[in-house]
Motif scaffolding. Structure first.
Motif, PDB file in Angstrom:
ATOM      1  N   ALA A 166      50.178  20.614 -10.775  1.00 43.38           N
ATOM      2  CA  ALA A 166      50.773  21.191  -9.515  1.00 43.38           C
ATOM      3  C   ALA A 166      49.789  22.208  -8.968  1.00 43.38           C
ATOM      4  N   ASP A 167      49.203  23.031  -9.889  1.00 40.67           N
ATOM      5  CA  ASP A 167      48.410  24.070  -9.605  1.00 40.67           C
ATOM      6  C   ASP A 167      46.950  23.141  -8.941  1.00 40.67           C
ATOM      7  N   VAL A 168      46.468  22.155  -9.601  1.00 40.51           N
ATOM      8  CA  VAL A 168      45.417  21.582  -8.895  1.00 40.51           C
ATOM      9  C   VAL A 168      45.653  20.902  -7.789  1.00 40.51           C
ATOM     10  N   LEU A 169      46.634  20.111  -7.347  1.00 37.99           N
ATOM     11  CA  LEU A 169      47.258  19.806  -6.377  1.00 37.99           C
ATOM     12  C   LEU A 169      47.204  20.754  -5.228  1.00 37.99           C
ATOM     13  N   LEU A 170      47.556  21.794  -5.362  1.00 41.11           N
ATOM     14  CA  LEU A 170      47.547  23.071  -4.329  1.00 41.11           C
ATOM     15  C   LEU A 170      46.230  23.645  -4.321  1.00 41.11           C
ATOM     16  N   MET A 171      45.250  23.674  -5.435  1.00 39.43           N
ATOM     17  CA  MET A 171      44.070  24.094  -5.046  1.00 39.43           C
ATOM     18  C   MET A 171      43.156  23.130  -4.251  1.00 39.43           C
ATOM     19  N   ALA A 172      43.495  21.703  -4.403  1.00 37.87           N
ATOM     20  CA  ALA A 172      42.985  20.881  -3.664  1.00 37.87           C
ATOM     21  C   ALA A 172      43.144  20.736  -2.330  1.00 37.87           C
ATOM     22  N   ALA A 173      44.373  21.070  -2.282  1.00 39.10           N
ATOM     23  CA  ALA A 173      44.999  21.240  -0.857  1.00 39.10           C
ATOM     24  C   ALA A 173      44.410  22.345  -0.156  1.00 39.10           C
ATOM     25  N   GLU A 174      44.370  23.490  -0.826  1.00 40.69           N
ATOM     26  CA  GLU A 174      43.651  24.687  -0.245  1.00 40.69           C
ATOM     27  C   GLU A 174      42.227  24.277   0.321  1.00 40.69           C
ATOM     28  N   LYS A 194      37.708  23.956   3.863  1.00 43.08           N
ATOM     29  CA  LYS A 194      36.254  23.234   3.707  1.00 43.08           C
ATOM     30  C   LYS A 194      35.725  23.158   5.237  1.00 43.08           C
ATOM     31  N   SER A 195      34.302  22.807   5.352  1.00 47.58           N
ATOM     32  CA  SER A 195      33.957  22.940   6.571  1.00 47.58           C
ATOM     33  C   SER A 195      34.280  21.825   7.521  1.00 47.58           C
ATOM     34  N   SER A 196      34.684  20.623   6.950  1.00 48.46           N
ATOM     35  CA  SER A 196      35.377  19.802   7.824  1.00 48.46           C
ATOM     36  C   SER A 196      36.802  19.607   7.339  1.00 48.46           C
ATOM     37  N   PRO A 197      37.610  20.340   7.576  1.00 47.80           N
ATOM     38  CA  PRO A 197      39.318  20.363   7.186  1.00 47.80           C
ATOM     39  C   PRO A 197      39.612  19.184   7.329  1.00 47.80           C
ATOM     40  N   ASP A 198      40.369  18.641   6.258  1.00 44.99           N
ATOM     41  CA  ASP A 198      41.284  17.415   6.114  1.00 44.99           C
ATOM     42  C   ASP A 198      42.697  18.067   5.864  1.00 44.99           C
ATOM     43  N   LEU A 199      43.572  18.031   7.181  1.00 48.37           N
ATOM     44  CA  LEU A 199      44.751  18.670   7.043  1.00 48.37           C
ATOM     45  C   LEU A 199      45.650  17.699   6.701  1.00 48.37           C
ATOM     46  N   ALA A 200      45.469  16.335   6.907  1.00 48.99           N
ATOM     47  CA  ALA A 200      46.596  15.435   6.637  1.00 48.99           C
ATOM     48  C   ALA A 200      46.426  15.184   4.952  1.00 48.99           C
ATOM     49  N   LEU A 201      45.181  15.329   4.529  1.00 45.25           N
ATOM     50  CA  LEU A 201      45.219  15.304   2.886  1.00 45.25           C
ATOM     51  C   LEU A 201      45.952  16.571   2.327  1.00 45.25           C
ATOM     52  N   ALA A 202      45.710  17.669   3.090  1.00 45.69           N
ATOM     53  CA  ALA A 202      46.314  19.010   2.530  1.00 45.69           C
ATOM     54  C   ALA A 202      47.820  18.766   2.643  1.00 45.69           C
ATOM     55  N   LEU A 203      48.222  18.119   3.696  1.00 44.01           N
ATOM     56  CA  LEU A 203      49.640  17.775   3.876  1.00 44.01           C
ATOM     57  C   LEU A 203      50.422  16.918   2.740  1.00 44.01           C
ATOM     58  N   SER A 212      35.241  31.164  -2.840  1.00 42.20           N
ATOM     59  CA  SER A 212      35.486  30.601  -1.502  1.00 42.20           C
ATOM     60  C   SER A 212      34.314  29.647  -1.176  1.00 42.20           C
ATOM     61  N   ASP A 213      33.970  28.855  -2.178  1.00 41.99           N
ATOM     62  CA  ASP A 213      32.792  27.732  -2.150  1.00 41.99           C
ATOM     63  C   ASP A 213      33.564  26.506  -2.048  1.00 41.99           C
ATOM     64  N   TRP A 214      34.387  26.459  -0.808  1.00 38.54           N
ATOM     65  CA  TRP A 214      35.376  25.365  -0.500  1.00 38.54           C
ATOM     66  C   TRP A 214      34.569  23.743  -0.619  1.00 38.54           C
ATOM     67  N   ASP A 215      33.301  23.803   0.012  1.00 35.29           N
ATOM     68  CA  ASP A 215      32.804  22.596   0.043  1.00 35.29           C
ATOM     69  C   ASP A 215      32.406  22.006  -1.273  1.00 35.29           C
ATOM     70  N   THR A 216      32.184  22.753  -2.417  1.00 36.01           N
ATOM     71  CA  THR A 216      31.953  22.528  -3.521  1.00 36.01           C
ATOM     72  C   THR A 216      33.141  22.367  -4.563  1.00 36.01           C
ATOM     73  N   ALA A 217      33.959  23.150  -3.998  1.00 36.02           N
ATOM     74  CA  ALA A 217      35.354  23.019  -4.864  1.00 36.02           C
ATOM     75  C   ALA A 217      36.043  21.790  -4.644  1.00 36.02           C
ATOM     76  N   PHE A 218      36.147  21.355  -3.373  1.00 36.24           N
ATOM     77  CA  PHE A 218      36.950  20.144  -2.938  1.00 36.24           C
ATOM     78  C   PHE A 218      36.659  18.960  -3.680  1.00 36.24           C
TER      79      PHE A 218
END
Length: 564
Positions: free
Chosen positions: A420-428, A433-442, A224-230
């Motif tokens: 496809a897995d990487v796309l969905l992990m990046a979307a997640e 992450k601390s500053s969500p980017d919902l447009a990119l996730a979409l 759950s280290d989203w800021d590093t994963a993204f």
């Protein structure tokens, strides 16, 4: 890395490696000095790769549990039942019904084969460190990537695990404690691979620096280290050499082997009938009886998974929170000689490339006839569906091998990770992450959905049209973080169902008990024997029990996970 080419070399390499984490390395026919050259390094490195598929000469525990495609893990989640009759592989029956014990041969088998991979990788690293001349930086990076992968598997299954370093290996100090997680060591191996692997490899099946970056991103995602994963995952999406295949189903046919969508795969092949280079540990998971004389009726998709593919007929979107309010029509309890009308409601087209159901073509072998192709009885817990992603297609004879007792072995690669897995992990990560980017996730979720929409749909057996009422559309917006989170998680199940990921997703999302408790209730509606037999899900099931055999062999240096 097609293993048929190097199988004899692999055998030599194995002689120099210990597969048992409690024993000293065996001495093979090649001396330590004879291995201190490029040929010796390559021999041991092939041995490290060969552990990916779970086939070993000195295995212990249940052999079927060792499969590198992790099909057993889907049985522990809501994607699959064990299949076959309840009395076949009773230890797996106990695991599915939540009667876990530390003495399970299935847990012991998986534990052992993962440590085989770790020790083989350490053998390569230790050998390279002992060579004074020559450049082995790429081979060292490959070995460290493999060790990172094997330790990642160990970590996400058991949680509190021992770490065996190359220094431990060289000193034959295999008996290490398990005080907690080993994420730092996993990350270090993947980072080393990023820094030292080339951006592309001439030989298929080998990891590149992009492969390692995707795995490091996934390791941070699991914490759950989203800021590093993204940024890691997003870099792979934006700048890596990968893309989605035009057709979803090609990921599970020869067309998808080492394709633009493949990040890292187990290299299976059936060339010249060499069955041990095929998916030997997946041999139980073909229809029995069935359309092509196969065996053994295991790994049956759940009603819950099939229900998840229902869509809204107007919007083409999934029924995120209501998909179990209605069931896709099941033929459970209906003989093949009795009439049956397949479900006519709207479905995601990926449904019939994932779940084999009555009335729909089964991988080119003709219309699925129902119960006559199902080994499980109506009194068993596994229902009426067949797996499809792991079963080779009719006419692709290059995929097929036969084992010593007539079992099937597929030569189609298994994607440990695909784009496809990487796309969905990046979307997640973009959502969390601390500053969500919902447009990119979409955008990333819709790339996956649009590929499904624009793929070739399953056709009727007479090629007269679509086999079912397929309706799918992209999302128009993610209005909130909560909605986006739900949509991304649901999309992972639709895209990656029956690929061995679901259990670990539920664990890292910390909703395993909630989801599985609801699943058991819903599944029991359509398969009453399952509802009667399944036990209670609890927090102890977030980690597997450390095998009691391993604890005994360690002299109690290893400690048991909480609750067992």
């Amino acid at each position: 890395m097609k293993r048929i080419v190097t199988y004899l070399f692999m055998l030599i390499g194995i002689l120099a490696c210990s597969d048992d984490f409690t024993e000293s390395p065996a001495i093979g026919s090649l001396s330590d000095e004879a291995l201190k050259n490029e040929t010796g390094v390559d021999l041991l490195l092939v041995g490290a790769y060969s552990a990916l598929d779970g086939v070993r000469n000195n295995e212990f525990g249940e052999g079927w549990s060792m499969s590198g495609d992790n099909w057993i893990m889907d049985v522990l989640a809501d994607d699959a039942h064990k299949g076959s009759t309840d009395g076949d592989q009773p230890e797996l029956y106990n695991i599915e019904t939540m009667n876990w014990t530390s003495g399970s041969s299935y847990f012991l088998g998986k534990w052992g084969v993962i440590f085989a991979g770790i020790n083989r990788a350490n053998a390569v690293i230790s050998l390279i460190n002992s060579i004074e001349e020559g450049d082995f930086s790429t081979q060292l990076a490959e070995a460290r990537f493999l060790r990172g992968h094997y330790n990642f598997e160990l970590q996400k299954m058991w949680g509190n695990v021992p770490y065996i370093s190359e220094e431990n290996y060289a000193a034959t100090e295999f008996n290490q404690p398990n005080p907690g997680d080993i994420w730092e060591e996993i990350e270090a191996d993947f980072q080393y691979a990023i820094d030292n692997l080339p951006a592309s490899q001439e030989q298929v099946g080998k990891p590149s620096s992009w492969t390692a970056k995707a795995f490091l991103g996934k390791a941070h995602l699991h914490q759950s280290d989203w800021d590093t994963a993204f940024p890691l995952l997003n870099d792979v999406v934006q700048n890596g050499p990968y893309d989605l295949l035009p057709d979803f189903v090609d990921n599970f046919r020869l067309a998808g082997d080492n394709s633009v969508e493949s990040i890292f795969s187990i290299q299976f092949t059936t060339d010249d009938g060499q069955s041990y280079n095929a998916n030997v540990k997946g041999a139980l998971n073909f229809p029995n009886p069935g359309p092509f004389g196969s065996c053994c009726g295991f790994y049956q998709p759940t009603q819950d998974l099939l229900n998840a593919f229902q869509t809204d007929g107007t919007t083409g979107l999934p029924l995120l929170d209501t998909y179990n309010q209605n069931d896709v029509t099941s033929d459970f309890g209906i003989d093949s000689s009795e009439p049956f009308t397949p479900y006519a409601g709207p479905l995601d087209p990926r449904s019939d490339y994932t779940v084999g159901r009555r009335g729909i073509d089964y991988n080119g072998y003709g219309e699925h006839v129902g119960n006559d192709w199902i080994r499980a009885e109506y009194t068993d817990i596994s229902g009426s569906y067949l797996p499809k992603k792991n079963v080779y297609w009719s006419g692709e004879t290059g995929n097929i091998a036969t084992g010593s007792w007539g079992q099937q072995h597929s030569g189609v690669n298994y994607h440990i990770m695909r784009f496809a897995d990487v796309l969905l992990m990046a979307a997640e990560a973009a959502v969390e992450k601390s500053s969500p980017d919902l447009a990119l996730a979409l955008e990333y979720v819709n790339r996956v959905r649009n590929r499904a929409k624009n793929s070739n749909y399953m056709q009727t057996v007479d090629d007269s049209g679509d086999a079912a009422n397929y309706v799918i559309e992209p999302y128009t917006s993610f209005a909130s973080v909560a909605f986006a989170r739900n949509a991304v998680r649901f999309e992972r199940r639709l895209e990656l169902g029956m690929e061995g990921h679901r259990l670990f997703d539920l664990r890292r999302w910390d909703n395993f008990v909630e989801v599985m408790t609801e699943y058991a209730e819903n599944e029991g509606r359509t398969i009453p024997p399952f509802g009667e037999e399944v036990g209670t899900y609890s927090d102890i099931h977030y980690n597997f029990p450390i095998p009691i055999t391993a604890i005994d062999q360690s002299g109690n240096i290893l400690t048991q996970n909480t609750g067992y």
